[in-house]
Design an enzyme around this catalytic site. Structure first.
Site, mmCIF file in Angstrom:
data_model
loop_
_atom_site.group_PDB
_atom_site.id
_atom_site.type_symbol
_atom_site.label_atom_id
_atom_site.label_comp_id
_atom_site.label_asym_id
_atom_site.label_seq_id
_atom_site.Cartn_x
_atom_site.Cartn_y
_atom_site.Cartn_z
ATOM 1 N N LYS A 39 -42.999 52.414 -39.795
ATOM 2 C CA LYS A 39 -43.855 51.580 -38.958
ATOM 3 C C LYS A 39 -44.777 50.785 -39.866
ATOM 4 C CE LYS A 39 -47.353 51.564 -35.395
ATOM 5 N NZ LYS A 39 -47.974 52.251 -34.261
ATOM 6 N N LYS A 46 -40.012 49.612 -37.073
ATOM 7 C CA LYS A 46 -40.879 48.822 -36.209
ATOM 8 C C LYS A 46 -41.794 47.964 -37.038
ATOM 9 C CE LYS A 46 -44.711 49.436 -33.129
ATOM 10 N NZ LYS A 46 -45.800 50.270 -32.806
HETATM 11 C C1 PBG Z 1 -49.905 52.887 -31.255
HETATM 12 C C2 PBG Z 1 -48.820 51.888 -31.131
HETATM 13 C C3 PBG Z 1 -48.836 50.515 -31.403
HETATM 14 C C4 PBG Z 1 -47.604 50.025 -30.998
HETATM 15 C C5 PBG Z 1 -46.859 51.095 -30.541
HETATM 16 N N1 PBG Z 1 -47.624 52.246 -30.643
HETATM 17 C C6 PBG Z 1 -49.911 49.636 -31.899
HETATM 18 C C7 PBG Z 1 -50.480 49.800 -33.223
HETATM 19 O O1 PBG Z 1 -50.010 50.561 -34.060
HETATM 20 O O2 PBG Z 1 -51.506 49.129 -33.455
HETATM 21 C C8 PBG Z 1 -47.180 48.571 -31.040
HETATM 22 C C9 PBG Z 1 -46.161 48.171 -30.019
HETATM 23 C C10 PBG Z 1 -46.032 46.698 -29.786
HETATM 24 O O3 PBG Z 1 -46.640 45.839 -30.451
HETATM 25 O O4 PBG Z 1 -45.264 46.353 -28.872
HETATM 26 N N2 PBG Z 1 -50.271 53.224 -32.534
#
Ligand code: PBG
Length: 324
Positions: free
Chosen positions: A195, A248
């Site tokens: 991520k 992601k």
């Molecule tokens: C929570 C989380 C996020 C996303 C999924 N889980 C945001 C972040 O890390 O700031 C992003 C999902 C999206 O942008 O569609 N940590």
């Protein structure tokens, strides 16, 4: 000289031929639809930067779930908005909070939908970070226990999969142990393994009201410049017991997705994130692109790069288009 013996166009002549030789398939059953649930009754607020996506109370959410089920989409992933935020993010493991009630509602309605939950603290903490904060620093090890509590509460409510997205080291192992100790050996972990610290999460943070109140997430989410490190994250998550690994965002990281697919033997998911969705919606609203063709091309590209599973806000649209 291969021309004119070789004419690749021969196999592109008709749709029958094209579909016969098509290498990548896209189906509603590969898709997971992200949904945002909030406290209250009869609430349904559209997220300004994500047309078609709503923050909704459990009653309205359940109505939409019936539609998602009918479209043949594999399942949903849930994000919750708390009644109130605090330092620890304690509503994340509150059995009466929106996410836990939403899971119970889907299961009670016996819908044929997989229910995954995002396991993180940022929606629930007053500071908006994904772990516990002390002196302006996001602490790793003390956060694990809180994340594990959240995951167990989702499992207790009936979640099929829990998806930790916080990026603390060791969280998959901590969650696996806690699930097993509490009798949830069959709850699967879909780990947000690679991520990245991405600007493409902007619209999501409006939807989930989860923007960090100071600083940013660079000390825990991955540097966009790193690909080898993604394999390291994936390996660690697998050693700790992840059942599915995720990359992601999707579009700027198709190379990472391909590398993970080559290397891992577990199913690989990709998250086609909020900013990727909003860009398509905005350009389509301006009449600059054909939304249907662009969205299906993007999803096909993500599958071709190696995703078995795609989390996408376009899931409902895509399922409708694919059924036509
Ligand atoms: C929570 C989380 C996020 C996303 C999924 N889980 C945001 C972040 O890390 O700031 C992003 C999902 C999206 O942008 O569609 N940590």
């Amino acid at each position: 000289m291969s021309f004119p013996v070789h004419r690749p166009r021969r196999l592109r002549r008709t749709e029958r031929l094209r579909s016969l030789v098509r290498e990548t398939q896209l189906a509603a059953s590969d898709l997971i639809y992200p949904m945002f649930v909030c406290p209250g009754k009869r609430v349904r607020n559209e997220v300004a930067s994500m047309p078609g996506i709503y923050q909704q109370s459990v009653d309205r959410f359940l109505e939409e779930c019936r539609e998602v089920e009918q479209l043949g989409i594999a399942g949903i992933i849930l994000f919750g908005l708390p009644e109130k935020k605090d330092e620890q993010g304690s509503e994340a493991w509150d059995p009466g909070a929106a996410v836990q009630r939403a899971i119970e509602a889907v299961k009670k309605a016996k819908l044929d939908l997989l229910v995954a939950t995002d396991v993180c603290l940022c929606e629930y903490t007053s500071h908006g970070h994904c772990g516990m904060v002390e002196n302006g620093e996001v602490l790793n090890d003390p956060s694990l226990e809180l994340l594990a509590k959240a995951a167990v509460s989702h499992a207790r409510a009936g979640a099929d999969l829990v998806a930790p997205s916080d990026m603390m080291d060791g969280r998959v192992g901590a969650i696996r142990r806690a699930l097993d100790q509490n009798g949830f050996a069959n709850t699967a972990i879909m780990a947000y393994s690679a991520k990245y610290c991405s600007a493409f999460y902007g619209p999501f943070r409006e939807a989930a009201e989860s923007a960090p109140q100071f600083g940013d997430r660079r000390s825990y989410q991955m540097d966009p410049a790193n690909a080898r490190e993604a394999l390291r994250e994936v390996r660690l998550d697998l050693e700790e017991g992840a059942d599915i690994v995720m990359v992601k965002p999707a579009l700027p990281y198709l190379d990472v997705l391909r590398a993970v697919r080559r290397w891992a033997t577990v199913p690989v998911a990709a998250y086609n994130v909020s900013g990727e969705y909003s860009m398509v919606k905005a350009a389509a609203e301006k009449g600059w692109i054909d939304e249907r063709r662009v969205a299906l091309e993007i999803l096909t590209g993500i599958r071709r790069a190696g995703a078995d599973i795609i989390l996408t806000y376009h899931a409902k649209d895509a399922a409708r288009w694919l059924a036509q």
